[in-house]
Design a protein around this motif. Structure first.
Motif, PDB file in Angstrom:
ATOM      1  N   HIS A 196       5.787  15.462  -3.662  1.00 43.06           N
ATOM      2  CA  HIS A 196       6.667  14.223  -3.944  1.00 43.06           C
ATOM      3  C   HIS A 196       6.262  13.593  -5.163  1.00 43.06           C
ATOM      4  O   HIS A 196       6.933  13.078  -6.098  1.00 43.06           O
ATOM      5  CB  HIS A 196       6.542  13.140  -2.943  1.00 43.06           C
ATOM      6  N   GLU A 197       4.782  13.534  -5.720  1.00 45.13           N
ATOM      7  CA  GLU A 197       4.203  12.944  -6.854  1.00 45.13           C
ATOM      8  C   GLU A 197       4.752  13.954  -7.827  1.00 45.13           C
ATOM      9  O   GLU A 197       4.878  13.483  -9.192  1.00 45.13           O
ATOM     10  CB  GLU A 197       2.628  12.781  -6.558  1.00 45.13           C
ATOM     11  N   PRO A 212       0.727  -1.111  -0.026  1.00 43.85           N
ATOM     12  CA  PRO A 212       0.185   0.016   0.037  1.00 43.85           C
ATOM     13  C   PRO A 212       0.911   1.104   0.018  1.00 43.85           C
ATOM     14  O   PRO A 212       1.944   1.267   0.691  1.00 43.85           O
ATOM     15  CB  PRO A 212      -0.945  -0.119   1.267  1.00 43.85           C
ATOM     16  N   GLY A 213       0.164   2.283  -0.574  1.00 44.51           N
ATOM     17  CA  GLY A 213       0.998   3.574  -0.483  1.00 44.51           C
ATOM     18  C   GLY A 213      -0.098   4.595  -0.407  1.00 44.51           C
ATOM     19  O   GLY A 213      -1.438   4.517  -0.296  1.00 44.51           O
ATOM     20  N   ILE A 214       0.458   5.987  -0.204  1.00 40.32           N
ATOM     21  CA  ILE A 214      -0.545   7.087  -0.347  1.00 40.32           C
ATOM     22  C   ILE A 214      -0.187   8.126  -1.236  1.00 40.32           C
ATOM     23  O   ILE A 214      -0.975   9.139  -1.306  1.00 40.32           O
ATOM     24  CB  ILE A 214      -0.179   8.018   1.238  1.00 40.32           C
ATOM     25  N   GLY A 215       0.306   7.737  -2.449  1.00 33.93           N
ATOM     26  CA  GLY A 215       0.320   8.370  -3.618  1.00 33.93           C
ATOM     27  C   GLY A 215       0.998   7.567  -4.772  1.00 33.93           C
ATOM     28  O   GLY A 215       1.868   6.489  -4.469  1.00 33.93           O
ATOM     29  N   LEU A 242       7.290   4.280  -3.320  1.00 37.91           N
ATOM     30  CA  LEU A 242       7.080   2.742  -3.699  1.00 37.91           C
ATOM     31  C   LEU A 242       8.104   2.445  -4.955  1.00 37.91           C
ATOM     32  O   LEU A 242       8.351   1.142  -5.233  1.00 37.91           O
ATOM     33  CB  LEU A 242       5.696   2.670  -4.449  1.00 37.91           C
ATOM     34  N   GLN A 283       5.745   6.048 -12.505  1.00 38.13           N
ATOM     35  CA  GLN A 283       6.031   4.884 -11.750  1.00 38.13           C
ATOM     36  C   GLN A 283       5.436   3.581 -12.363  1.00 38.13           C
ATOM     37  O   GLN A 283       5.617   2.471 -11.848  1.00 38.13           O
ATOM     38  CB  GLN A 283       5.450   5.126 -10.138  1.00 38.13           C
TER      39      GLN A 283
HETATM   40  O1  K1U Z   1       5.362   7.827  -5.031  1.00 33.91           O
HETATM   41  C1  K1U Z   1       5.246   7.107  -4.208  1.00 33.91           C
HETATM   42  O2  K1U Z   1       6.253   6.305  -4.263  1.00 33.91           O
HETATM   43  C2  K1U Z   1       4.182   6.772  -3.114  1.00 33.91           C
HETATM   44  C3  K1U Z   1       4.765   7.315  -1.569  1.00 33.91           C
HETATM   45  C4  K1U Z   1       4.269   8.458  -1.302  1.00 33.91           C
HETATM   46  C5  K1U Z   1       4.851   9.395  -0.140  1.00 33.91           C
HETATM   47  C6  K1U Z   1       4.962   8.706   1.167  1.00 33.91           C
HETATM   48  C7  K1U Z   1       5.627   9.567   2.153  1.00 33.91           C
HETATM   49  C8  K1U Z   1       6.010  10.892   1.909  1.00 33.91           C
HETATM   50  C9  K1U Z   1       5.962  11.207   0.843  1.00 33.91           C
HETATM   51  C10 K1U Z   1       5.479  10.650  -0.393  1.00 33.91           C
HETATM   52  C11 K1U Z   1       4.474   6.098  -0.826  1.00 33.91           C
HETATM   53  O3  K1U Z   1       3.121   5.926  -0.563  1.00 33.91           O
HETATM   54  S1  K1U Z   1       5.472   5.201   0.111  1.00 33.91           S
HETATM   55  C12 K1U Z   1       4.625   4.172   1.403  1.00 33.91           C
HETATM   56  C13 K1U Z   1       3.924   5.142   2.492  1.00 33.91           C
HETATM   57  O4  K1U Z   1       4.456   5.885   2.819  1.00 33.91           O
HETATM   58  C14 K1U Z   1       2.732   4.381   3.454  1.00 33.91           C
HETATM   59  C15 K1U Z   1       2.086   3.070   3.087  1.00 33.91           C
HETATM   60  C16 K1U Z   1       1.345   2.728   3.777  1.00 33.91           C
HETATM   61  C17 K1U Z   1       0.704   3.577   4.763  1.00 33.91           C
HETATM   62  C18 K1U Z   1       0.999   4.859   4.943  1.00 33.91           C
HETATM   63  C19 K1U Z   1       2.357   4.947   4.333  1.00 33.91           C
END
Ligand code: K1U
Ligand code: ZN
Length: 176
Positions: free
Chosen positions: A140-141, A46-49, A99, A54
């Motif tokens: 970040h995105e 899972p991720g938040i963006g 990710l 990607q």
């Molecule tokens: O862009 C990406 O690779 C996604 C990345 C986004 C991000 C996270 C933290 C700070 C800035 C940008 C992610 O989602 S990494 C995974 C993550 O942070 C996460 C996963 C599960 C639950 C909570 C957070």
């Protein structure tokens, strides 16, 4: 209705993650389907963006949901051609992950608040202010759309260390 699917996420180093993505001229069913797939891929990770490069698509599209608490209502966001049009002088530090750079985290300093303009799923122009984790994730995105990774904010030595580790993880995943 077409079925949504989880797409493979590119792992750094990959030349596609260093390219500047192209603006989306007009929304199409294909682009909306890509956005749905990206949301599915992000939640599955899972991720938040997640940014389109990607998943190997060099177009200016990002998705995000910075609601981390599973008891809270999800807030999926889809943004075509997102742009930061105003950034605060005040900064915030967040331990970021990516990710495309698995299992590695580092503190990055960015503007604490940003105003973002984008095109939504209906093709309408939107503008809104974001703070906290939303501001961090959206910056970040948008960086991904410009071929920039969070490790590019770190020292050359730290960046090289994280690149080597990511390369090792990438090789291991390819063998698995
Ligand atoms: O862009 C990406 O690779 C996604 C990345 C986004 C991000 C996270 C933290 C700070 C800035 C940008 C992610 O989602 S990494 C995974 C993550 O942070 C996460 C996963 C599960 C639950 C909570 C957070
Ligand atoms: Zn990332």
């Amino acid at each position: 209705m077409t079925r949504m699917s989880v797409r493979p996420i590119l792992i750094h180093p990959d030349p596609r993650l260093k390219k500047v993505a192209t603006a989306v001229p007009d929304l199409s069913d294909e682009l909306r389907a890509l956005a749905e797939d990206m949301l599915e891929t992000m939640y599955d990770a899972p991720g938040i963006g997640l940014a389109a490069p990607q998943v190997g698509v060099l177009e200016r599209l990002i998705v995000a949901d910075a609601v981390k608490d599973p008891d809270e209502e999800p807030q999926p966001m889809v943004m075509f051609n997102p742009e930061v049009i105003l950034a605060s002088d005040e900064t915030s530090v967040y331990e970021e992950g990516c990710l495309s750079i698995p299992e590695q985290f580092a503190e990055v300093t960015r503007p604490a608040e940003v105003r973002v303009r984008w095109i939504d799923m209906k093709g309408e122009e939107r503008e809104s202010d974001f703070a906290g984790l939303w501001a961090t994730v959206l910056q970040h995105e948008i960086d991904h759309l410009n071929g920039k990774l969070f490790i590019d904010y770190l020292s050359p030595m730290k960046r090289q260390m994280m690149t080597r580790r990511s390369q090792k993880i990438k090789r291991e995943r390819m063998r698995a």
